[in-house]
Design a protein around this motif. Structure first.
Motif, PDB file in Angstrom:
ATOM      1  N   ARG A 104     -82.064  23.672  19.913  1.00 35.78           N
ATOM      2  CA  ARG A 104     -81.690  23.643  18.486  1.00 35.78           C
ATOM      3  C   ARG A 104     -81.916  22.227  17.954  1.00 35.78           C
ATOM      4  NH1 ARG A 104     -77.147  22.077  15.239  1.00 35.78           N
ATOM      5  NH2 ARG A 104     -77.258  23.198  13.248  1.00 35.78           N
ATOM      6  N   LYS A 105     -83.054  22.031  17.345  1.00 37.76           N
ATOM      7  CA  LYS A 105     -83.455  20.735  16.828  1.00 37.76           C
ATOM      8  C   LYS A 105     -84.703  20.966  15.992  1.00 37.76           C
ATOM      9  CE  LYS A 105     -85.968  19.920  21.155  1.00 37.76           C
ATOM     10  NZ  LYS A 105     -86.031  19.086  22.376  1.00 37.76           N
ATOM     11  N   PRO A 106     -85.153  19.979  15.237  1.00 37.41           N
ATOM     12  CA  PRO A 106     -86.441  20.144  14.559  1.00 37.41           C
ATOM     13  C   PRO A 106     -87.526  20.464  15.586  1.00 37.41           C
ATOM     14  CG  PRO A 106     -85.297  18.229  13.707  1.00 37.41           C
ATOM     15  CD  PRO A 106     -84.508  18.696  14.891  1.00 37.41           C
ATOM     16  N   TYR A 107     -88.371  21.425  15.246  1.00 40.89           N
ATOM     17  CA  TYR A 107     -89.382  21.889  16.201  1.00 40.89           C
ATOM     18  C   TYR A 107     -90.658  21.074  16.064  1.00 40.89           C
ATOM     19  CZ  TYR A 107     -86.266  25.848  16.765  1.00 40.89           C
ATOM     20  OH  TYR A 107     -85.168  26.630  17.019  1.00 40.89           O
ATOM     21  N   GLN A 108     -91.241  20.737  17.189  1.00 41.80           N
ATOM     22  CA  GLN A 108     -92.494  19.993  17.178  1.00 41.80           C
ATOM     23  C   GLN A 108     -93.637  20.951  16.878  1.00 41.80           C
ATOM     24  OE1 GLN A 108     -93.204  17.576  20.594  1.00 41.80           O
ATOM     25  NE2 GLN A 108     -95.111  16.715  19.767  1.00 41.80           N
ATOM     26  N   ALA A 109     -94.361  20.641  15.814  1.00 42.65           N
ATOM     27  CA  ALA A 109     -95.581  21.372  15.475  1.00 42.65           C
ATOM     28  C   ALA A 109     -96.772  20.574  15.999  1.00 42.65           C
ATOM     29  CB  ALA A 109     -95.675  21.573  13.967  1.00 42.65           C
ATOM     30  N   ALA A 110     -97.969  21.015  15.678  1.00 44.37           N
ATOM     31  CA  ALA A 110     -99.164  20.356  16.203  1.00 44.37           C
ATOM     32  C   ALA A 110     -99.315  18.933  15.678  1.00 44.37           C
ATOM     33  CB  ALA A 110    -100.406  21.183  15.849  1.00 44.37           C
ATOM     34  N   ASP A 111     -98.733  18.638  14.501  1.00 43.28           N
ATOM     35  CA  ASP A 111     -98.944  17.319  13.903  1.00 43.28           C
ATOM     36  C   ASP A 111     -97.662  16.685  13.372  1.00 43.28           C
ATOM     37  OD1 ASP A 111     -98.496  19.092  11.854  1.00 43.28           O
ATOM     38  OD2 ASP A 111    -100.085  18.311  10.554  1.00 43.28           O
ATOM     39  N   GLY A 112     -96.524  17.137  13.813  1.00 49.48           N
ATOM     40  CA  GLY A 112     -95.267  16.579  13.316  1.00 49.48           C
ATOM     41  C   GLY A 112     -94.112  17.503  13.653  1.00 49.48           C
ATOM     42  N   TYR A 113     -93.071  17.453  12.828  1.00 46.13           N
ATOM     43  CA  TYR A 113     -91.890  18.270  13.090  1.00 46.13           C
ATOM     44  C   TYR A 113     -91.542  19.104  11.861  1.00 46.13           C
ATOM     45  CZ  TYR A 113     -91.071  15.644  17.362  1.00 46.13           C
ATOM     46  OH  TYR A 113     -91.199  15.089  18.610  1.00 46.13           O
ATOM     47  N   VAL A 114     -90.962  20.265  12.127  1.00 45.46           N
ATOM     48  CA  VAL A 114     -90.596  21.178  11.054  1.00 45.46           C
ATOM     49  C   VAL A 114     -89.223  21.766  11.373  1.00 45.46           C
ATOM     50  CG1 VAL A 114     -91.748  23.160  12.141  1.00 45.46           C
ATOM     51  CG2 VAL A 114     -91.412  23.130   9.665  1.00 45.46           C
ATOM     52  N   CYS A 115     -88.438  22.014  10.332  1.00 44.10           N
ATOM     53  CA  CYS A 115     -87.104  22.598  10.476  1.00 44.10           C
ATOM     54  C   CYS A 115     -87.184  24.081  10.105  1.00 44.10           C
ATOM     55  CB  CYS A 115     -86.114  21.888   9.555  1.00 44.10           C
ATOM     56  SG  CYS A 115     -86.078  20.096   9.792  1.00 44.10           S
ATOM     57  N   VAL A 116     -86.770  24.937  11.022  1.00 38.89           N
ATOM     58  CA  VAL A 116     -86.912  26.383  10.844  1.00 38.89           C
ATOM     59  C   VAL A 116     -85.618  27.074  11.266  1.00 38.89           C
ATOM     60  CG1 VAL A 116     -88.217  28.456  11.474  1.00 38.89           C
ATOM     61  CG2 VAL A 116     -89.382  26.239  11.376  1.00 38.89           C
ATOM     62  N   ILE A 117     -85.185  28.053  10.494  1.00 35.71           N
ATOM     63  CA  ILE A 117     -84.068  28.911  10.879  1.00 35.71           C
ATOM     64  C   ILE A 117     -84.555  30.355  10.881  1.00 35.71           C
ATOM     65  CG2 ILE A 117     -81.780  29.784  10.266  1.00 35.71           C
ATOM     66  CD1 ILE A 117     -81.644  26.986  11.241  1.00 35.71           C
ATOM     67  N   GLY A 166     -86.155  28.690  22.848  1.00 38.16           N
ATOM     68  CA  GLY A 166     -87.301  28.186  23.602  1.00 38.16           C
ATOM     69  C   GLY A 166     -88.588  28.884  23.204  1.00 38.16           C
ATOM     70  N   PHE A 167     -88.529  30.202  23.014  1.00 38.16           N
ATOM     71  CA  PHE A 167     -89.699  30.953  22.558  1.00 38.16           C
ATOM     72  C   PHE A 167     -90.137  30.472  21.177  1.00 38.16           C
ATOM     73  CE2 PHE A 167     -91.292  34.430  19.906  1.00 38.16           C
ATOM     74  CZ  PHE A 167     -92.388  34.860  20.631  1.00 38.16           C
ATOM     75  N   LEU A 168     -89.166  30.277  20.285  1.00 40.05           N
ATOM     76  CA  LEU A 168     -89.486  29.800  18.942  1.00 40.05           C
ATOM     77  C   LEU A 168     -90.173  28.441  19.001  1.00 40.05           C
ATOM     78  CD1 LEU A 168     -89.210  30.214  15.869  1.00 40.05           C
ATOM     79  CD2 LEU A 168     -86.921  29.228  16.022  1.00 40.05           C
ATOM     80  N   ALA A 169     -89.664  27.553  19.845  1.00 40.37           N
ATOM     81  CA  ALA A 169     -90.268  26.222  19.971  1.00 40.37           C
ATOM     82  C   ALA A 169     -91.705  26.313  20.468  1.00 40.37           C
ATOM     83  CB  ALA A 169     -89.427  25.365  20.916  1.00 40.37           C
ATOM     84  N   ASP A 170     -91.971  27.188  21.427  1.00 41.75           N
ATOM     85  CA  ASP A 170     -93.327  27.348  21.954  1.00 41.75           C
ATOM     86  C   ASP A 170     -94.288  27.836  20.873  1.00 41.75           C
ATOM     87  OD1 ASP A 170     -92.499  26.534  24.440  1.00 41.75           O
ATOM     88  OD2 ASP A 170     -92.288  28.576  25.248  1.00 41.75           O
ATOM     89  N   MET A 171     -93.832  28.762  20.042  1.00 40.33           N
ATOM     90  CA  MET A 171     -94.685  29.299  18.984  1.00 40.33           C
ATOM     91  C   MET A 171     -95.000  28.248  17.915  1.00 40.33           C
ATOM     92  SD  MET A 171     -95.434  32.424  19.782  1.00 40.33           S
ATOM     93  CE  MET A 171     -95.518  31.759  21.446  1.00 40.33           C
ATOM     94  N   ILE A 172     -93.977  27.466  17.530  1.00 38.88           N
ATOM     95  CA  ILE A 172     -94.163  26.470  16.472  1.00 38.88           C
ATOM     96  C   ILE A 172     -95.185  25.413  16.891  1.00 38.88           C
ATOM     97  CG2 ILE A 172     -93.010  24.637  15.155  1.00 38.88           C
ATOM     98  CD1 ILE A 172     -92.267  27.447  14.227  1.00 38.88           C
ATOM     99  N   LEU A 173     -95.214  25.080  18.160  1.00 41.46           N
ATOM    100  CA  LEU A 173     -96.116  24.034  18.644  1.00 41.46           C
ATOM    101  C   LEU A 173     -97.586  24.370  18.403  1.00 41.46           C
ATOM    102  CD1 LEU A 173     -96.158  21.317  20.147  1.00 41.46           C
ATOM    103  CD2 LEU A 173     -96.187  22.601  22.298  1.00 41.46           C
ATOM    104  N   GLY A 174     -97.890  25.642  18.200  1.00 40.48           N
ATOM    105  CA  GLY A 174     -99.283  26.038  18.087  1.00 40.48           C
ATOM    106  C   GLY A 174     -99.931  25.839  16.736  1.00 40.48           C
ATOM    107  N   ASN A 175     -99.189  25.390  15.718  1.00 41.35           N
ATOM    108  CA  ASN A 175     -99.781  25.183  14.396  1.00 41.35           C
ATOM    109  C   ASN A 175     -99.189  23.958  13.719  1.00 41.35           C
ATOM    110  OD1 ASN A 175    -101.933  26.767  13.070  1.00 41.35           O
ATOM    111  ND2 ASN A 175    -100.761  28.530  13.840  1.00 41.35           N
ATOM    112  N   THR A 176     -99.767  23.592  12.568  1.00 43.51           N
ATOM    113  CA  THR A 176     -99.368  22.369  11.873  1.00 43.51           C
ATOM    114  C   THR A 176     -98.108  22.587  11.031  1.00 43.51           C
ATOM    115  OG1 THR A 176    -100.680  22.879   9.902  1.00 43.51           O
ATOM    116  CG2 THR A 176    -101.782  21.680  11.692  1.00 43.51           C
ATOM    117  N   VAL A 177     -97.507  21.486  10.627  1.00 46.19           N
ATOM    118  CA  VAL A 177     -96.340  21.540   9.735  1.00 46.19           C
ATOM    119  C   VAL A 177     -96.691  22.265   8.443  1.00 46.19           C
ATOM    120  CG1 VAL A 177     -94.767  20.148   8.328  1.00 46.19           C
ATOM    121  CG2 VAL A 177     -95.282  19.454  10.696  1.00 46.19           C
TER     122      VAL A 177
END
Length: 422
Positions: free
Chosen positions: A265-278, A319-330
């Motif tokens: 539970r933290k801002p998720y790392q995207a491909a080029d930065g961080y994004v906040c998602v609920i 953890g699944f959500l974090a893995d998915m977010i990493l695959g695209n940009t903010v």
């Protein structure tokens, strides 16, 4: 004290200061907020008490800030143009008038009681024993004004074993487990929240207590003494979230709100930065899993099936959500998730708030001219009132700027007294 031109000062205070710079905010000519007509004698300093009275002053209360000859210690905290007018002080003490009294002298005490006689609230943030030594106990103040709300905001209730202990934001954060929660959440060593969080949360509670006291006093015709302790206030704040299984007797499980404590539970790392998602509700998850091509994960018995199942497997889900977010940009996630009504926002730096288009459109960041400190940027009062709006009608005062004005108002200084040298 820095020198200033009295004509300029008076014109600013009356709302007539003219400045040609674009987007410069004018002072309101007088308070028109819903607390107009309430007078508060403010003996507080630093952050907690001044934050409470700043909010009340923004809402129209007449806040008289009583300072020692040395002034509020916050006057010299942070960046400043002149001694005694630090950035923290400027933000916390707008809309107030400053009177200098040496409360350790008989004359200073009598002047303070003369102020209290005209007031609705008498707010202080030192230990009650210190107020008694000054001759300003509740009994002493009540003797001159039986209807007054005598409010003390300090570290610990006077009814417990910690009574009289010194308290600061860091200590109260530590005693209420906030650094430990941070460590539990991140696996890193404990650390304080990088905000004066306890001071400001307790300040809000102090403001509420003052208003509640005034409302009751005006109904009953009687004042009262109110205690707002930091430790108890913050313990309530923390425990409301984290009592968990200890809510019940006998306990049904561990303490802690699991969704708030999992490491992912933290801002998720995207491909080029961080994004906040609920992604929280069933509809959110259905839309998100469709979006990432995994609708199959919503089958009966899946960890994604219901709120209860997701709560039981919160680490796996996040953890699944974090893995998915990493695959695209903010930018991709902000646009794509917003399009399917999943709550999303970019991770801002503090500096980004100054240029945020929403804060700019709502007028939340304002530029003003202080008569001695020059061009300033500050934060507007919060909220829109259709009939009695809050506002900024006074700049933060120089030390003792209104001493003669205020003492004359309460009849403590004869009208023929010569003006004080500034």
């Amino acid at each position: 004290m820095p020198e200033y031109d009295m004509t300029d000062l008076l014109s600013v205070m009356s709302g007539q200061f003219v400045n040609d710079e674009e987007n410069m905010t004018m002072l309101a000519s007088e308070p028109c907020g819903p607390l107009k007509g309430i007078r508060i004698i403010d003996l507080t300093s630093v952050v907690m008490g001044p934050f409470a009275t700043q909010i009340l002053a923004d809402l129209g209360a007449d806040v008289i800030k009583v300072e020692s000859p040395a002034g509020d210690t916050t006057r010299n905290m942070g960046y400043r143009q002149h001694k005694g007018m630090g950035s923290n002080f400027l933000h916390l003490n707008r809309n107030k008038r400053s009177v200098v009294l040496d409360l350790k002298t008989p004359e200073g005490r009598e002047a303070c009681l003369a102020l209290a006689k005209t007031a609705d609230v008498f707010l202080y943030n030192v230990r009650p024993q210190a107020m008694a030594r000054l001759g300003l106990s509740y009994e002493a103040v009540k003797a001159v004004n039986p209807q007054i709300v005598y409010a003390g905001a300090y570290g610990f209730s006077d009814n417990g074993p910690y009574a009289g202990r010194p308290a600061y934001d860091d200590l109260i954060q530590g005693m209420t487990g906030i650094p430990a929660l941070y460590s539990q959440h991140t696996g890193l060593p404990p650390r304080y929240v990088p905000l004066t969080m306890a001071d400001r949360i307790v300040g809000l509670q102090a403001g509420i207590a003052c208003l509640a006291g005034v409302l009751e006093s005006r109904q009953s015709g009687q004042g009262q003494s109110i205690e707002i302790p930091m430790f108890e206030t913050m313990a309530q704040f923390v425990l409301n979230d984290h009592l968990g299984g200890a809510t019940f007797e006998p306990p049904k499980g561990e303490m802690g709100y699991s969704r708030l404590l999992v490491e992912p539970r933290k801002p998720y790392q995207a491909a080029d930065g961080y994004v906040c998602v609920i992604v929280h509700t069933n509809k959110h998850w259905q839309r998100f899993l469709d979006l990432v091509g995994r609708p199959d994960l919503l089958v009966p018995g899946s960890v994604f099936e219901s709120v209860e199942s997701r709560a039981r497997h919160v680490n796996q889900v996040y953890g699944f959500l974090a893995d998915m977010i990493l695959g695209n940009t903010v930018a991709y996630w902000v646009e794509t998730l917003a399009a399917v009504d999943i709550p999303v926002a970019p991770l801002n730096q503090v500096e980004d708030l100054l240029e945020d288009p929403h804060l700019q459109a709502t007028g939340q960041i304002v530029k003003m001219v202080h008569p001695t400190e020059g061009h300033l940027r500050t934060v507007a009062p919060v909220g829109n009132y259709s009939r009695t709006p809050p506002g900024i009608y006074r700049h933060a005062p120089n030390l003792g700027e209104h001493t003669e004005e205020i003492l004359r108002e309460v009849g403590f200084m004869p009208e023929s007294s010569p003006p004080r040298e500034t």
